[in-house]
Design an enzyme around this catalytic site. Structure first.
Site, PDB file in Angstrom:
ATOM      1  N   TYR A   1      31.147  36.123  57.850  1.00  0.00           N
ATOM      2  CA  TYR A   1      32.571  36.449  57.892  1.00  0.00           C
ATOM      3  C   TYR A   1      33.361  35.507  56.985  1.00  0.00           C
ATOM      4  CZ  TYR A   1      36.909  38.268  59.844  1.00  0.00           C
ATOM      5  OH  TYR A   1      38.122  38.881  59.993  1.00  0.00           O
TER       6      TYR A   1
ATOM      7  N   ASN B   1      41.987  45.603  66.106  1.00  0.00           N
ATOM      8  CA  ASN B   1      41.858  46.922  65.483  1.00  0.00           C
ATOM      9  C   ASN B   1      43.143  47.754  65.459  1.00  0.00           C
ATOM     10  OD1 ASN B   1      39.102  46.679  64.722  1.00  0.00           O
ATOM     11  ND2 ASN B   1      38.505  47.025  66.842  1.00  0.00           N
TER      12      ASN B   1
ATOM     13  N   ARG C   1      29.495  59.196  58.067  1.00  0.00           N
ATOM     14  CA  ARG C   1      28.233  59.110  57.331  1.00  0.00           C
ATOM     15  C   ARG C   1      27.102  59.902  57.968  1.00  0.00           C
ATOM     16  NH1 ARG C   1      27.450  52.782  56.149  1.00  0.00           N
ATOM     17  NH2 ARG C   1      28.519  52.536  58.159  1.00  0.00           N
TER      18      ARG C   1
ATOM     19  N   GLY D   1      36.666  46.418  54.616  1.00  0.00           N
ATOM     20  CA  GLY D   1      35.351  46.118  55.167  1.00  0.00           C
ATOM     21  C   GLY D   1      34.245  46.577  54.250  1.00  0.00           C
TER      22      GLY D   1
ATOM     23  N   MET E   1      30.907  47.971  55.498  1.00  0.00           N
ATOM     24  CA  MET E   1      29.893  48.391  56.459  1.00  0.00           C
ATOM     25  C   MET E   1      28.595  48.802  55.785  1.00  0.00           C
ATOM     26  SD  MET E   1      32.086  50.549  59.251  1.00  0.00           S
ATOM     27  CE  MET E   1      33.351  49.760  60.249  1.00  0.00           C
TER      28      MET E   1
ATOM     29  N   PHE F   1      42.595  44.265  52.210  1.00  0.00           N
ATOM     30  CA  PHE F   1      43.434  43.937  53.364  1.00  0.00           C
ATOM     31  C   PHE F   1      42.609  43.136  54.355  1.00  0.00           C
ATOM     32  CE2 PHE F   1      44.844  44.633  57.715  1.00  0.00           C
ATOM     33  CZ  PHE F   1      46.189  44.297  57.625  1.00  0.00           C
ATOM     34  N   TRP F   2      43.183  42.021  54.837  1.00  0.00           N
ATOM     35  CA  TRP F   2      42.557  41.180  55.848  1.00  0.00           C
ATOM     36  C   TRP F   2      43.625  40.827  56.866  1.00  0.00           C
ATOM     37  CZ3 TRP F   2      40.802  35.418  55.248  1.00  0.00           C
ATOM     38  CH2 TRP F   2      39.983  35.066  56.323  1.00  0.00           C
ATOM     39  N   LEU F   3      43.421  41.252  58.112  1.00  0.00           N
ATOM     40  CA  LEU F   3      44.430  41.044  59.144  1.00  0.00           C
ATOM     41  C   LEU F   3      44.745  39.566  59.341  1.00  0.00           C
ATOM     42  CD1 LEU F   3      46.212  42.414  61.324  1.00  0.00           C
ATOM     43  CD2 LEU F   3      44.308  42.077  62.928  1.00  0.00           C
TER      44      LEU F   3
END
Length: 328
Positions: free
Chosen positions: A53, A125, A174, A239, A241, A263-265
């Site tokens: 992270y 979230n 997906r 993200g 994933m 974007f990163w909270l």
């Protein structure tokens, strides 16, 4: 009392964490003892355990970045909080624990009667979905937005928030098995990712091209989404994933004028004043309490089951969130 503690990081997240007994110190002035009711296991939590992270706490550490608790005891000088009250726990306080001692000023009282399981997932979230939808492109009722990882927690919240605003969503998953779950949330269009994505998006929207794309997968999924967007649109990534860097062609950037940004909270929290943050949380709490905003929960675990809980959260093809209920 127990908490889920780790002293090192490694590639298998459930192998580095375990439930460990501990003892809380006595309350000091301005402090509150809280019994943790529920805390989710988010992808960022799993990446923190593996060391992947963007921001890592010093070791040893207790897992968990968000959750909800019940006030058990308050220091003599604390006003405005009382035993039995439900509170939102501060970000990054190590919520995978049966009990915490927290500064009273860091706790946010929550409305009575709200579902603690849903409120436990409030901090990460829902604001991510809300800000991606409102702060990147000025969208109006009737506009289209496209997102991948639509069966994720952020994806589900975004679908619900878009419906409230009258914004229509194209939702990319997906695997075929995820389509029905996303449709149940009120999605306008659900498609399985693939090389002909741009053509299928145009057919589903009657030729309309979204001005906002929201990417949580990376790799070639980023490029496929870029091809489905309107010229001059913005594509925001939050993200990876798929485990690969975003791939986007020069033709999308140069000839179609697509803008790619991140974007990163955590960065938003750092750069935003308290009044703005509180206004956002008040809005989201109201929607959750009213039942207009919720996340599907796949399974709950106790604190002694932390290894199984982390393994379930790290596994693919889940149909909902993994929640830790430290006190059962």
């Amino acid at each position: 009392m127990k908490h889920a503690r780790y002293t090192h990081r490694g590639p298998v997240p459930q192998d580095v964490i375990e439930a460990t007994p501990f003892t809380l110190p006595a309350l000091q002035a301005g402090q509150v003892r809280v019994e943790v009711l529920a805390a989710p296991i988010n992808p960022s939590d799993v990446l923190t355990l593996t060391g992947d992270y963007g921001s890592l706490p010093p070791l040893p550490a207790v897992g968990g970045n968000e959750g909800v608790g019940r006030v058990a005891e308050v220091a003599a000088d604390v006003a405005g909080l009382s035993p039995g009250q439900t509170v939102l726990l501060p970000i990054g306080c190590g919520t995978w624990s049966t009990h915490l001692i927290v500064d009273a000023e860091a706790l946010v009282p929550l409305p009575r009667g709200g579902d603690p399981h849903q409120l436990a997932m409030l901090t990460v979230n829902p604001p991510t979905a809300r800000l991606l939808l409102s702060d990147i492109v000025d969208l109006h009722p009737g506009d289209w937005v496209i997102q991948n990882a639509a069966n994720s927690a952020v994806g589900g919240y975004l679908i619900q928030l878009a419906r409230i605003r009258g914004v229509r969503t194209v939702n990319i998953v997906r695997r075929e098995a995820a389509v029905a779950d996303v449709q149940e949330l009120g999605a306008n269009v659900v498609l399985v990712d693939g090389d002909d994505l741009s053509q299928r998006v145009a057919e589903a929207t009657g030729g309309a091209r979204p001005r906002l794309g929201i990417d949580a997968v990376g790799g070639m999924a980023t490029e496929r989404m870029a091809q489905a967007l309107a010229p001059g649109a913005t594509l925001v990534n939050y993200g990876a994933m798929g485990g690969e860097p975003c791939a986007i062609s020069p033709s999308a950037l140069i000839f179609r004028g697509i803008t790619l940004r991140g974007f990163w909270l955590a960065q938003w929290f750092k750069n935003t004043d308290a009044a703005t943050r509180n206004t956002l949380f008040a809005e989201l709490v109201g929607l959750i309490a009213a039942g207009q905003l919720k996340a599907r929960i796949q399974q709950t675990y106790g604190i002694d089951e932390i290894k199984a809980a982390v393994a379930a959260a790290a596994a693919g093809e889940r149909s909902g969130k993994i929640l830790l209920l430290p006190n059962g």
